[in-house]
Design a protein around this motif. Structure first.
Motif, PDB file in Angstrom:
ATOM      1  N   LEU A 184     -26.864  52.639  19.006  1.00 42.90           N
ATOM      2  CA  LEU A 184     -27.248  52.551  17.599  1.00 42.90           C
ATOM      3  C   LEU A 184     -28.552  51.782  17.472  1.00 42.90           C
ATOM      4  O   LEU A 184     -29.091  51.282  18.457  1.00 42.90           O
ATOM      5  CB  LEU A 184     -26.124  51.885  16.797  1.00 42.90           C
ATOM      6  CG  LEU A 184     -24.775  52.615  16.817  1.00 42.90           C
ATOM      7  CD1 LEU A 184     -23.710  51.804  16.101  1.00 42.90           C
ATOM      8  CD2 LEU A 184     -24.888  54.018  16.203  1.00 42.90           C
TER       9      LEU A 184
ATOM     10  N   ASP B 119     -31.119  49.695  11.364  1.00 38.99           N
ATOM     11  CA  ASP B 119     -30.242  50.239  10.330  1.00 38.99           C
ATOM     12  C   ASP B 119     -29.457  49.152   9.598  1.00 38.99           C
ATOM     13  O   ASP B 119     -28.904  49.406   8.523  1.00 38.99           O
ATOM     14  CB  ASP B 119     -29.244  51.230  10.942  1.00 38.99           C
ATOM     15  CG  ASP B 119     -29.877  52.576  11.288  1.00 38.99           C
ATOM     16  OD1 ASP B 119     -30.896  52.917  10.671  1.00 38.99           O
ATOM     17  OD2 ASP B 119     -29.338  53.275  12.161  1.00 38.99           O
ATOM     18  N   TYR B 120     -29.385  47.961  10.179  1.00 41.89           N
ATOM     19  CA  TYR B 120     -28.501  46.921   9.652  1.00 41.89           C
ATOM     20  C   TYR B 120     -29.276  45.670   9.237  1.00 41.89           C
ATOM     21  O   TYR B 120     -28.733  44.572   9.222  1.00 41.89           O
ATOM     22  CB  TYR B 120     -27.401  46.612  10.683  1.00 41.89           C
ATOM     23  CG  TYR B 120     -26.823  47.873  11.261  1.00 41.89           C
ATOM     24  CD1 TYR B 120     -25.994  48.697  10.505  1.00 41.89           C
ATOM     25  CD2 TYR B 120     -27.179  48.307  12.543  1.00 41.89           C
ATOM     26  CE1 TYR B 120     -25.507  49.891  11.012  1.00 41.89           C
ATOM     27  CE2 TYR B 120     -26.701  49.499  13.065  1.00 41.89           C
ATOM     28  CZ  TYR B 120     -25.873  50.288  12.294  1.00 41.89           C
ATOM     29  OH  TYR B 120     -25.404  51.476  12.795  1.00 41.89           O
TER      30      TYR B 120
ATOM     31  N   TRP C 254     -21.261  48.447   7.122  1.00 43.12           N
ATOM     32  CA  TRP C 254     -22.086  49.544   7.635  1.00 43.12           C
ATOM     33  C   TRP C 254     -21.950  49.668   9.144  1.00 43.12           C
ATOM     34  O   TRP C 254     -21.792  50.771   9.681  1.00 43.12           O
ATOM     35  CB  TRP C 254     -23.560  49.305   7.267  1.00 43.12           C
ATOM     36  CG  TRP C 254     -23.901  49.599   5.845  1.00 43.12           C
ATOM     37  CD1 TRP C 254     -23.037  49.901   4.831  1.00 43.12           C
ATOM     38  CD2 TRP C 254     -25.212  49.620   5.283  1.00 43.12           C
ATOM     39  NE1 TRP C 254     -23.724  50.103   3.664  1.00 43.12           N
ATOM     40  CE2 TRP C 254     -25.057  49.941   3.903  1.00 43.12           C
ATOM     41  CE3 TRP C 254     -26.476  49.397   5.788  1.00 43.12           C
ATOM     42  CZ2 TRP C 254     -26.157  50.048   3.039  1.00 43.12           C
ATOM     43  CZ3 TRP C 254     -27.561  49.505   4.929  1.00 43.12           C
ATOM     44  CH2 TRP C 254     -27.414  49.823   3.576  1.00 43.12           C
TER      45      TRP C 254
ATOM     46  N   ASP D 189     -20.161  52.797  11.384  1.00 42.56           N
ATOM     47  CA  ASP D 189     -20.867  53.582  12.405  1.00 42.56           C
ATOM     48  C   ASP D 189     -20.193  53.479  13.762  1.00 42.56           C
ATOM     49  O   ASP D 189     -20.148  54.453  14.520  1.00 42.56           O
ATOM     50  CB  ASP D 189     -22.324  53.134  12.491  1.00 42.56           C
ATOM     51  CG  ASP D 189     -23.130  53.532  11.261  1.00 42.56           C
ATOM     52  OD1 ASP D 189     -22.572  54.255  10.402  1.00 42.56           O
ATOM     53  OD2 ASP D 189     -24.299  53.125  11.151  1.00 42.56           O
TER      54      ASP D 189
ATOM     55  N   ARG E 232     -22.370  57.490  13.470  1.00 41.93           N
ATOM     56  CA  ARG E 232     -23.513  57.368  12.579  1.00 41.93           C
ATOM     57  C   ARG E 232     -23.951  58.704  12.014  1.00 41.93           C
ATOM     58  O   ARG E 232     -24.508  58.790  10.918  1.00 41.93           O
ATOM     59  CB  ARG E 232     -24.684  56.723  13.325  1.00 41.93           C
ATOM     60  CG  ARG E 232     -25.934  56.479  12.465  1.00 41.93           C
ATOM     61  CD  ARG E 232     -27.106  56.092  13.354  1.00 41.93           C
ATOM     62  NE  ARG E 232     -28.298  55.742  12.596  1.00 41.93           N
ATOM     63  CZ  ARG E 232     -29.169  56.616  12.082  1.00 41.93           C
ATOM     64  NH1 ARG E 232     -28.958  57.923  12.230  1.00 41.93           N
ATOM     65  NH2 ARG E 232     -30.240  56.197  11.436  1.00 41.93           N
TER      66      ARG E 232
ATOM     67  N   ASP F  98     -22.160  59.171  20.157  1.00 38.10           N
ATOM     68  CA  ASP F  98     -21.704  59.261  18.773  1.00 38.10           C
ATOM     69  C   ASP F  98     -20.608  60.299  18.621  1.00 38.10           C
ATOM     70  O   ASP F  98     -19.683  60.116  17.824  1.00 38.10           O
ATOM     71  CB  ASP F  98     -22.885  59.597  17.858  1.00 38.10           C
ATOM     72  CG  ASP F  98     -22.715  58.998  16.473  1.00 38.10           C
ATOM     73  OD1 ASP F  98     -22.401  57.792  16.392  1.00 38.10           O
ATOM     74  OD2 ASP F  98     -22.902  59.715  15.467  1.00 38.10           O
TER      75      ASP F  98
ATOM     76  N   ARG G  13     -30.456  55.690   8.241  1.00 29.89           N
ATOM     77  CA  ARG G  13     -28.999  55.801   8.175  1.00 29.89           C
ATOM     78  C   ARG G  13     -28.575  56.264   6.787  1.00 29.89           C
ATOM     79  O   ARG G  13     -29.061  55.763   5.785  1.00 29.89           O
ATOM     80  CB  ARG G  13     -28.351  54.450   8.471  1.00 29.89           C
ATOM     81  CG  ARG G  13     -26.828  54.447   8.334  1.00 29.89           C
ATOM     82  CD  ARG G  13     -26.278  53.040   8.351  1.00 29.89           C
ATOM     83  NE  ARG G  13     -24.819  53.052   8.368  1.00 29.89           N
ATOM     84  CZ  ARG G  13     -24.038  53.057   7.292  1.00 29.89           C
ATOM     85  NH1 ARG G  13     -24.591  53.056   6.085  1.00 29.89           N
ATOM     86  NH2 ARG G  13     -22.724  53.062   7.408  1.00 29.89           N
TER      87      ARG G  13
ATOM     88  N   HIS H  33     -22.052  56.365   4.220  1.00 24.27           N
ATOM     89  CA  HIS H  33     -20.871  57.174   4.496  1.00 24.27           C
ATOM     90  C   HIS H  33     -20.262  57.670   3.189  1.00 24.27           C
ATOM     91  O   HIS H  33     -20.309  56.992   2.165  1.00 24.27           O
ATOM     92  CB  HIS H  33     -19.847  56.359   5.272  1.00 24.27           C
ATOM     93  CG  HIS H  33     -20.185  56.198   6.713  1.00 24.27           C
ATOM     94  ND1 HIS H  33     -19.238  56.201   7.722  1.00 24.27           N
ATOM     95  CD2 HIS H  33     -21.378  56.030   7.342  1.00 24.27           C
ATOM     96  CE1 HIS H  33     -19.833  56.032   8.889  1.00 24.27           C
ATOM     97  NE2 HIS H  33     -21.134  55.927   8.685  1.00 24.27           N
TER      98      HIS H  33
END
Length: 478
Positions: free
Chosen positions: A116, A120-121, A148, A152, A157, A229, A458, A461
């Protein structure tokens, strides 16, 4: 057809299956055609760490937004419009100590090892909030970023829109909901441990992770990430015993305790409309000497029904029973026998796609290196062996009875008494039958969409659990 006597059956099952040890039986080394050995190209050096994205104002918890990411040279142009994203108005929020927030930040910064991206975080935003200190702002931001990351790691993801023909519903978000994970992590002060516990348990995931740490080539890294993934799209724990088919490899494995007991060459769906969908189902019945209801495309389209309905003796000589229904339609059922389209056995796994595993009278096709030949169903090499094993292990059928049913020539359905999952998967980097990590041809062209999704920001969800593509019921098993 090779029938099984008691000596053959004993050789087939061995003490590992019948006596209960269930130890992995060595598989004869066999070199698959086509795949490339990626391990020879892997280098003993980790890829350069991803730099965090510049700090941006943290979004409000009621309207979270995806983090920004720079375009990647590996990006593949999207062929569909940006999907409408829906997320609950409120995410769970917990109190964060500075120590727990720092643990989360460290986990985010090292998340590249899981395939990952730290960007993204929002590591820069989290670091800034930690400097300010404990309080509502840190609680809101750290809770959102934890969720988050947990999503993932738990579910994958890749957005559902990029998972073509993916109908294997992942139960993990039901078993480990966001609020529960957040509470567990903050109450036990084990942020890293709770997140690490979400990784897939299958040993192939660990092999991909190790491979990622040694690979330098960007294209190979992208493929490894995509396949890591794909493991997250499945349940974290696949169960005690299951069948797993890797469509690109065209192989089926009988697995107990994540140990491979037997491998079988498989025939899978032809590319296009007849491609085999990805499923997570259960074998409900083992059918010896199955019948096959001929599809109307043959009964009507090829005139089989009209030819046989007035000549029952001819129908019997050819192995069919033709019946005229009250509405004038004709039903033709092929009877059990050596020429039956399903062969000698069928593993019944009820699903809306009408996909199942069966034998075939055209067993010479298993010798072909490229076996994407069916209308979606899975044909298994040595299918009688597989069916007997399934009946003995999954229905407690005595071996002698399994032999009797097989030799009888009569339709016999054996209901399974123990759950036996079937996973039809799609991995283009995986272990082959010799235990070597390899790449396999992308039969259905499903890699580009997954790789492209990693090159984009990203996506939040949604509640979508499987592909929303139309279900196609084909004229199996031709």
């Amino acid at each position: 057809m090779r029938f099984f006597d008691r000596t053959c059956l004993s050789s087939l099952l061995g003490a590992s299956l019948v006596a209960g040890s269930l130890a992995a039986t060595p598989v004869l080394a066999r070199q698959p055609d086509g795949p490339v050995d990626l391990t020879a190209q892997a280098q003993p050096a980790k890829p350069a760490p991803t730099k965090p994205a510049p700090a941006t104002p943290a979004p409000k918890p009621s309207t979270p937004a995806p983090s920004a990411a720079a375009p990647s040279p590996l990006a593949v142009p999207s062929t569909s419009a940006t999907p409408v994203v829906e997320e609950p108005d409120t995410l769970p929020v917990a109190h964060w100590t500075l120590a727990d927030a720092q643990s989360l930040l460290a986990t985010i910064r090292g998340i590249g090892a899981e395939g990952l991206f730290a960007r993204d975080y929002e590591p820069a935003n989290l670091a800034a909030a930690i400097k300010v200190g404990e309080g509502d702002a840190l609680d809101q931001l750290a809770s959102r970023l934890f969720v988050w990351l947990a999503e993932d790691l738990r579910d994958g993801r890749t957005p559902m829109t990029a998972r073509v023909q993916w109908f294997a519903v992942d139960p993990d978000q039901d078993n480990h909901p966001n609020a529960q994970l957040l509470a567990q992590a903050t109450e036990t002060h084990d942020i890293k441990g709770v997140l690490a516990g979400l990784s897939p348990k299958h040993p192939d995931y660990a092999l991909l992770k190790d491979m990622l740490s040694k690979t330098k080539d960007p294209k190979q890294i992208a493929m490894i990430r995509a396949n890591m993934d794909r493991w997250r799209w499945l349940g974290q724990d696949l169960g005690l015993q299951y069948l797993i088919i890797n469509v690109p490899e065209q192989e089926l494995r009988l697995t107990v305790n994540n140990q491979i007991i037997r491998t079988y060459r498989a025939i899978v769906g032809k590319p296009g409309r007849t491609a085999t969908p990805q499923l997570a189902e259960q074998v409900r019945n083992v059918v010896f000497n199955p019948t096959w209801t001929v599809p109307q495309s043959i009964v009507v389209g090829e005139g089989l029904g009209a030819r046989l309905i007035g000549n029952p003796r001819q129908a019997a000589r050819e192995g069919y029973v033709a019946t005229k229904n009250a509405d004038g339609t004709i039903t033709v059922v092929q009877q059990p026998g050596e020429n039956n389209a399903l062969g000698r056995v069928k593993l019944d796994m009820p699903n809306e796609h009408a996909i199942y595993i069966h034998d075939t009278p055209s067993r010479q096709l298993f010798a072909q290196p490229q076996r994407a030949l069916s209308h979606g169903c899975i044909r298994a090499e040595r299918a009688t062996e597989l069916a007997m094993t399934m009946a003995i292990l999954g229905a407690d059928l005595p071996p002698e009875t399994a032999v009797e049913y097989n030799l009888s020539g009569k339709y016999t359905k054996v209901p399974m008494t123990k759950p036996w999952a079937v996973y039809i998967t799609y991995f283009t980097v995986a272990r082959d039958v010799n235990g070597v990590m390899r790449s396999f041809a992308d039969l259905y062209g499903r890699d580009p969409a997954v790789i492209a999704s990693f090159a984009k920001p990203r996506e939040l969800h949604t509640s979508q659990r499987k592909s929303n593509e139309a279900v196609i019921k084909l004229d199996n098993p031709l």
